[in-house]
Scaffold this motif. Sequence first.
Motif, PDB file in Angstrom:
ATOM      1  N   TYR A  69      66.802  25.777  71.271  1.00 36.52           N
ATOM      2  CA  TYR A  69      68.124  25.144  71.320  1.00 36.52           C
ATOM      3  C   TYR A  69      69.201  26.162  71.690  1.00 36.52           C
ATOM      4  CZ  TYR A  69      65.794  21.413  68.645  1.00 36.52           C
ATOM      5  OH  TYR A  69      64.940  20.428  68.219  1.00 36.52           O
ATOM      6  N   GLN A 100      69.600  27.245  75.368  1.00 39.46           N
ATOM      7  CA  GLN A 100      70.211  26.323  76.317  1.00 39.46           C
ATOM      8  C   GLN A 100      71.708  26.573  76.483  1.00 39.46           C
ATOM      9  OE1 GLN A 100      69.197  22.433  74.829  1.00 39.46           O
ATOM     10  NE2 GLN A 100      67.085  22.533  75.575  1.00 39.46           N
ATOM     11  N   THR A 101      72.306  27.245  75.508  1.00 43.54           N
ATOM     12  CA  THR A 101      73.738  27.514  75.581  1.00 43.54           C
ATOM     13  C   THR A 101      74.000  28.717  76.471  1.00 43.54           C
ATOM     14  OG1 THR A 101      74.097  26.632  73.364  1.00 43.54           O
ATOM     15  CG2 THR A 101      75.815  28.064  74.263  1.00 43.54           C
ATOM     16  N   PHE A 156      71.992  16.112  83.115  1.00 44.08           N
ATOM     17  CA  PHE A 156      71.621  16.968  81.985  1.00 44.08           C
ATOM     18  C   PHE A 156      70.575  18.001  82.406  1.00 44.08           C
ATOM     19  CE2 PHE A 156      73.823  13.727  79.630  1.00 44.08           C
ATOM     20  CZ  PHE A 156      74.317  14.383  78.511  1.00 44.08           C
ATOM     21  N   ARG A 212      70.993  22.297  82.731  1.00 48.03           N
ATOM     22  CA  ARG A 212      70.080  23.241  82.064  1.00 48.03           C
ATOM     23  C   ARG A 212      69.171  23.976  83.042  1.00 48.03           C
ATOM     24  NH1 ARG A 212      68.807  18.550  77.627  1.00 48.03           N
ATOM     25  NH2 ARG A 212      70.750  18.773  76.451  1.00 48.03           N
ATOM     26  N   LYS A 250      79.592  15.401  78.956  1.00 43.62           N
ATOM     27  CA  LYS A 250      78.603  15.641  77.894  1.00 43.62           C
ATOM     28  C   LYS A 250      77.517  16.615  78.348  1.00 43.62           C
ATOM     29  CE  LYS A 250      78.295  11.129  77.100  1.00 43.62           C
ATOM     30  NZ  LYS A 250      77.878   9.799  76.534  1.00 43.62           N
ATOM     31  N   ALA A 251      77.099  16.511  79.610  1.00 41.30           N
ATOM     32  CA  ALA A 251      76.084  17.440  80.110  1.00 41.30           C
ATOM     33  C   ALA A 251      76.620  18.866  80.133  1.00 41.30           C
ATOM     34  CB  ALA A 251      75.637  17.028  81.512  1.00 41.30           C
ATOM     35  N   SER A 310      76.772  20.223  76.668  1.00 40.31           N
ATOM     36  CA  SER A 310      75.459  20.481  76.069  1.00 40.31           C
ATOM     37  C   SER A 310      74.983  21.906  76.316  1.00 40.31           C
ATOM     38  CB  SER A 310      74.422  19.484  76.601  1.00 40.31           C
ATOM     39  OG  SER A 310      74.038  19.789  77.933  1.00 40.31           O
TER      40      SER A 310
END
Length: 354
Positions: free
Chosen positions: A22, A25-26, A177, A181, A223-224, A227
Motif C-alpha cells: 500500500y 503506491q504513494t 486508476f 499506478r 480519486k485516481a 490514490s
Amino acid sequence: MSNSNEITNAARERNTRLVDQYRSQTIELEPKYLLQMAHLTTPATVWKYVESAVTKSKANLVMLDLEDSIPRDNQELLEQGRTNVIRAFNELDWGARLRFFRPRGLELDPGHSDIAVIVEAAGSKLDGLIYPKIESADEVRSIDETLTQLEDGLGLARGGIRIEPLIESASAEENVFEIARSSRRLVGLVFGSYDYWASLGMGTSSYRADHPLIAQARGRIVKAAASVGIPAIAEMTTNYPTRDKNEEERRAAMEEFRSDALLARGFGFAGKWTGIPDQTVMAVEIFQTPDEEIERAVKEAKQFLEAEASGRGATMIDGKMADRATDRLNRNTLKKAYAMGRLDEGLAKQLGVI
C-alpha cells in the motif's frame, strides 16, 4: 492446532507485505510538484509566445506544445517547434516555473521521436512531459522505458524526467486508476474534457462544463490521482476574451473561466490549464490556499499533537471532534503551504510536515 504465536507471526508476515504494498503506491512528490495551480500551454512554434510564457507569466507550470499547435504531417513546423522547445529549455530563465513540453501522442509518433530529440538536446534542463491521449497503463510504462533508456545513455539520473498523462477518452477514464499506478514518474493527472467529450460521440453544441458525464470523469480522475498522492489538473476553458470581442463578451469569457475553475476546485482539482495571461492569473488566485486556511491548519495540527502527547487519540477543537482523519486534512494543507513558501521550515519540522 497451531499455537497463537505461530498464527500471529504468520499474520504479521502477510500483513507487513500488504502494508508495504500500500505504501509503495504513494508517490512522494518534491514540494515544487505540489504547486500546479496554473498550467499555461503555449504553441512551441511561435517563439514570442514561448518566451513570454516562460519568462513573464504567473504560471506554476509552462507546457510547450508540439501536439495540437502543429498541423499533422507538417514536418517543417514540427522541426521549428522542436528547435524552440530545446532553445527555451537551454537558454531561457524559467524562474520557479516547472519546465514541461507536450510531445505528439502514440498514433502520431509511435517511436517517441519527439521525446528522444528533446531529451537528448535538453534532458538535464526539463522537469517533465505531458503526454496526450493516454489510453492504458502499458502506454505509460512504454514512455517510462523510453525515458529510462535515454537517461541511462545520457548519464542523467533515472526517474528525473517526470510524466503527467492526459486523460482524454472514455477508455482512459475506465483505466485511470491503473494509469495512476503505472509509473513512479507521475506527478499529476490532467483532464482533457473536449477530447473526452468527442470520445463519447458527442458534438460541440451539447458540451458544458457541468454536464453529469463530465462530472463522472472528474470524480474518477481526482480519486485516481489522490490514490497515489499526486495532483489532478482540470481542463482548458476555450472561450478566450480576445480582442475581436466587445467588453461585455470579454467579461463573460472570464466569468466562464472563473465558474469552470471554481467547479474544478470544488471537485478537488489542484489547478487548471490556461491558455492566456488573464486566465493564468485567475487560476493562481482561485486555486491558491487562503491565509486563514493555513493558519487554522497550523493551530489545529498543534492542538492535535498536544492531544496525542497527553494520551488522547481524539479531542475537541473549537467545539468539533478532531482525530487522525481531520489531522490528515490539515496536513494536506500544510504540505502545500510549505511548498508555496508560506510555512516556516522550523514550524514545518515541529509539526512533522517535513
